[in-house]
Design a protein around this motif. Structure first.
Motif, PDB file in Angstrom:
ATOM      1  N   ALA A  52     -54.520 -19.919 -58.019  1.00  0.00           N
ATOM      2  CA  ALA A  52     -54.940 -19.523 -59.367  1.00  0.00           C
ATOM      3  C   ALA A  52     -53.721 -19.302 -60.252  1.00  0.00           C
ATOM      4  O   ALA A  52     -53.688 -19.753 -61.406  1.00  0.00           O
ATOM      5  CB  ALA A  52     -55.803 -18.261 -59.303  1.00  0.00           C
ATOM      6  N   HIS A  53     -52.699 -18.625 -59.734  1.00  0.00           N
ATOM      7  CA  HIS A  53     -51.460 -18.419 -60.500  1.00  0.00           C
ATOM      8  C   HIS A  53     -50.826 -19.761 -60.877  1.00  0.00           C
ATOM      9  O   HIS A  53     -50.404 -19.959 -62.022  1.00  0.00           O
ATOM     10  CB  HIS A  53     -50.458 -17.600 -59.692  1.00  0.00           C
ATOM     11  N   ARG A  54     -50.752 -20.685 -59.920  1.00  0.00           N
ATOM     12  CA  ARG A  54     -50.123 -21.985 -60.183  1.00  0.00           C
ATOM     13  C   ARG A  54     -50.914 -22.793 -61.205  1.00  0.00           C
ATOM     14  O   ARG A  54     -50.336 -23.494 -62.040  1.00  0.00           O
ATOM     15  CB  ARG A  54     -49.944 -22.768 -58.887  1.00  0.00           C
ATOM     16  N   ARG A  55     -52.234 -22.696 -61.180  1.00  0.00           N
ATOM     17  CA  ARG A  55     -53.043 -23.410 -62.179  1.00  0.00           C
ATOM     18  C   ARG A  55     -52.753 -22.873 -63.581  1.00  0.00           C
ATOM     19  O   ARG A  55     -52.633 -23.651 -64.531  1.00  0.00           O
ATOM     20  CB  ARG A  55     -54.529 -23.293 -61.857  1.00  0.00           C
ATOM     21  N   LEU A  56     -52.637 -21.558 -63.697  1.00  0.00           N
ATOM     22  CA  LEU A  56     -52.314 -20.971 -65.003  1.00  0.00           C
ATOM     23  C   LEU A  56     -50.911 -21.367 -65.445  1.00  0.00           C
ATOM     24  O   LEU A  56     -50.663 -21.583 -66.628  1.00  0.00           O
ATOM     25  CB  LEU A  56     -52.470 -19.450 -64.949  1.00  0.00           C
ATOM     26  N   ARG A  57     -49.995 -21.487 -64.493  1.00  0.00           N
ATOM     27  CA  ARG A  57     -48.640 -21.959 -64.814  1.00  0.00           C
ATOM     28  C   ARG A  57     -48.705 -23.393 -65.318  1.00  0.00           C
ATOM     29  O   ARG A  57     -48.090 -23.735 -66.326  1.00  0.00           O
ATOM     30  CB  ARG A  57     -47.745 -21.895 -63.583  1.00  0.00           C
ATOM     31  N   ASP A  58     -49.480 -24.226 -64.646  1.00  0.00           N
ATOM     32  CA  ASP A  58     -49.607 -25.631 -65.037  1.00  0.00           C
ATOM     33  C   ASP A  58     -50.247 -25.781 -66.414  1.00  0.00           C
ATOM     34  O   ASP A  58     -50.005 -26.764 -67.112  1.00  0.00           O
ATOM     35  CB  ASP A  58     -50.407 -26.419 -63.999  1.00  0.00           C
ATOM     36  N   GLU A  59     -51.062 -24.823 -66.811  1.00  0.00           N
ATOM     37  CA  GLU A  59     -51.686 -24.829 -68.138  1.00  0.00           C
ATOM     38  C   GLU A  59     -50.747 -24.272 -69.196  1.00  0.00           C
ATOM     39  O   GLU A  59     -51.063 -24.289 -70.385  1.00  0.00           O
ATOM     40  CB  GLU A  59     -52.980 -24.005 -68.121  1.00  0.00           C
ATOM     41  N   GLY A  60     -49.600 -23.750 -68.779  1.00  0.00           N
ATOM     42  CA  GLY A  60     -48.636 -23.208 -69.722  1.00  0.00           C
ATOM     43  C   GLY A  60     -48.923 -21.790 -70.167  1.00  0.00           C
ATOM     44  O   GLY A  60     -48.373 -21.324 -71.163  1.00  0.00           O
ATOM     45  N   LEU A  61     -49.782 -21.092 -69.437  1.00  0.00           N
ATOM     46  CA  LEU A  61     -50.137 -19.730 -69.838  1.00  0.00           C
ATOM     47  C   LEU A  61     -49.262 -18.664 -69.191  1.00  0.00           C
ATOM     48  O   LEU A  61     -49.116 -17.572 -69.746  1.00  0.00           O
ATOM     49  CB  LEU A  61     -51.612 -19.452 -69.510  1.00  0.00           C
ATOM     50  N   VAL A  62     -48.694 -18.946 -68.028  1.00  0.00           N
ATOM     51  CA  VAL A  62     -47.865 -17.953 -67.338  1.00  0.00           C
ATOM     52  C   VAL A  62     -46.600 -18.601 -66.789  1.00  0.00           C
ATOM     53  O   VAL A  62     -46.537 -19.823 -66.599  1.00  0.00           O
ATOM     54  CB  VAL A  62     -48.612 -17.243 -66.174  1.00  0.00           C
ATOM     55  N   ALA A  63     -45.611 -17.775 -66.539  1.00  0.00           N
ATOM     56  CA  ALA A  63     -44.397 -18.189 -65.836  1.00  0.00           C
ATOM     57  C   ALA A  63     -44.415 -17.483 -64.492  1.00  0.00           C
ATOM     58  O   ALA A  63     -44.768 -16.298 -64.410  1.00  0.00           O
ATOM     59  CB  ALA A  63     -43.156 -17.782 -66.625  1.00  0.00           C
ATOM     60  N   LEU A  64     -44.063 -18.201 -63.437  1.00  0.00           N
ATOM     61  CA  LEU A  64     -44.007 -17.612 -62.099  1.00  0.00           C
ATOM     62  C   LEU A  64     -42.557 -17.296 -61.778  1.00  0.00           C
ATOM     63  O   LEU A  64     -41.683 -18.144 -61.955  1.00  0.00           O
ATOM     64  CB  LEU A  64     -44.583 -18.567 -61.055  1.00  0.00           C
ATOM     65  N   ARG A  65     -42.318 -16.076 -61.309  1.00  0.00           N
ATOM     66  CA  ARG A  65     -40.978 -15.661 -60.919  1.00  0.00           C
ATOM     67  C   ARG A  65     -41.006 -15.265 -59.452  1.00  0.00           C
ATOM     68  O   ARG A  65     -41.722 -14.329 -59.074  1.00  0.00           O
ATOM     69  CB  ARG A  65     -40.506 -14.489 -61.773  1.00  0.00           C
ATOM     70  N   GLN A  66     -40.222 -15.989 -58.653  1.00  0.00           N
ATOM     71  CA  GLN A  66     -40.164 -15.742 -57.210  1.00  0.00           C
ATOM     72  C   GLN A  66     -39.919 -14.264 -56.934  1.00  0.00           C
ATOM     73  O   GLN A  66     -38.966 -13.678 -57.428  1.00  0.00           O
ATOM     74  CB  GLN A  66     -39.039 -16.578 -56.590  1.00  0.00           C
ATOM     75  N   GLY A  67     -40.786 -13.644 -56.165  1.00  0.00           N
ATOM     76  CA  GLY A  67     -40.625 -12.255 -55.770  1.00  0.00           C
ATOM     77  C   GLY A  67     -41.045 -11.241 -56.817  1.00  0.00           C
ATOM     78  O   GLY A  67     -41.091 -10.044 -56.539  1.00  0.00           O
ATOM     79  N   SER A  68     -41.354 -11.710 -58.043  1.00  0.00           N
ATOM     80  CA  SER A  68     -41.733 -10.777 -59.116  1.00  0.00           C
ATOM     81  C   SER A  68     -43.173 -10.932 -59.564  1.00  0.00           C
ATOM     82  O   SER A  68     -43.793  -9.977 -60.001  1.00  0.00           O
ATOM     83  CB  SER A  68     -40.824 -10.963 -60.332  1.00  0.00           C
ATOM     84  N   GLY A  69     -43.705 -12.161 -59.511  1.00  0.00           N
ATOM     85  CA  GLY A  69     -45.090 -12.366 -59.894  1.00  0.00           C
ATOM     86  C   GLY A  69     -45.274 -13.356 -61.019  1.00  0.00           C
ATOM     87  O   GLY A  69     -44.385 -14.136 -61.349  1.00  0.00           O
ATOM     88  N   ALA A  70     -46.456 -13.296 -61.619  1.00  0.00           N
ATOM     89  CA  ALA A  70     -46.833 -14.177 -62.723  1.00  0.00           C
ATOM     90  C   ALA A  70     -46.823 -13.372 -64.011  1.00  0.00           C
ATOM     91  O   ALA A  70     -47.437 -12.302 -64.084  1.00  0.00           O
ATOM     92  CB  ALA A  70     -48.222 -14.766 -62.475  1.00  0.00           C
ATOM     93  N   PHE A  71     -46.130 -13.900 -65.034  1.00  0.00           N
ATOM     94  CA  PHE A  71     -45.986 -13.200 -66.302  1.00  0.00           C
ATOM     95  C   PHE A  71     -46.553 -14.053 -67.429  1.00  0.00           C
ATOM     96  O   PHE A  71     -46.289 -15.259 -67.510  1.00  0.00           O
ATOM     97  CB  PHE A  71     -44.520 -12.867 -66.567  1.00  0.00           C
ATOM     98  N   VAL A  72     -47.320 -13.406 -68.319  1.00  0.00           N
ATOM     99  CA  VAL A  72     -47.978 -14.094 -69.419  1.00  0.00           C
ATOM    100  C   VAL A  72     -46.940 -14.550 -70.446  1.00  0.00           C
ATOM    101  O   VAL A  72     -46.052 -13.788 -70.821  1.00  0.00           O
ATOM    102  CB  VAL A  72     -49.015 -13.174 -70.091  1.00  0.00           C
TER     103      VAL A  72
END
Length: 160
Positions: A52-72
């Protein structure tokens, strides 16, 4: 859980997070629930929550940071117009399963003179990303064709 059930649950988690981002419940810079938190809330594996996080990243809504999480990310709505001179496409086929299309809504197709014109609202980080998403959605839905003469415009969308 069956593979179909897992896929439906992942889609539901993604849709719920997307809705909350677009509704402003999560603001730019906010951290989304972690994979472990989502897994516990929705009774799925952390890997499914990560999808789910990766799909939101692919849509350009979030950035994923290794060890920190998903940020809007800061997002906005843009009116995108794609104009293809001489296009003979009669309609846009379905394609809502494509990741970029998740950010596209209110699609309208018209014929203006010899041009086929697609108008849509795209949620994206900026106008450039909105234009790219809109063109990709049209090309994918309309199929092949010569897009060299196509023009794409994106401007902030203000609902009436």
């Amino acid at each position: 859980m069956t593979p179909a059930g897992a896929a439906a649950t992942i889609a539901a988690i993604t849709a719920d997070l997307r809705r909350k981002i677009l509704a402003g419940e999560y603001q730019a810079g906010d951290r989304l629930p972690t994979r472990a938190e989502l897994a516990a809330m929705h009774h799925v594996s952390p890997e499914s929550a990560g999808i789910a996080h990766r799909r939101l990243r692919d849509e350009g809504l979030v950035a994923l940071r290794q060890g920190s999480g998903a940020f809007v990310l800061a997002v906005g709505a843009y009116q995108v117009t794609v104009r293809a001179p001489g296009a003979r496409v009669t309609q846009v086929r379905g394609g809502r399963r494509a990741r970029a299309d998740a950010a596209v809504s209110r699609l309208a197709v018209t014929q203006e003179g010899g041009d086929r014109v697609w108008r849509m609202v795209v949620v994206a980080v900026d106008a450039g990303a909105a234009a790219a998403i809109g063109l990709a959605a049209v090309r994918r839905g309309a199929g092949g064709g010569d897009w060299r003469g196509a023009s794409v415009e994106a401007a902030p969308f203000h609902s009436v």
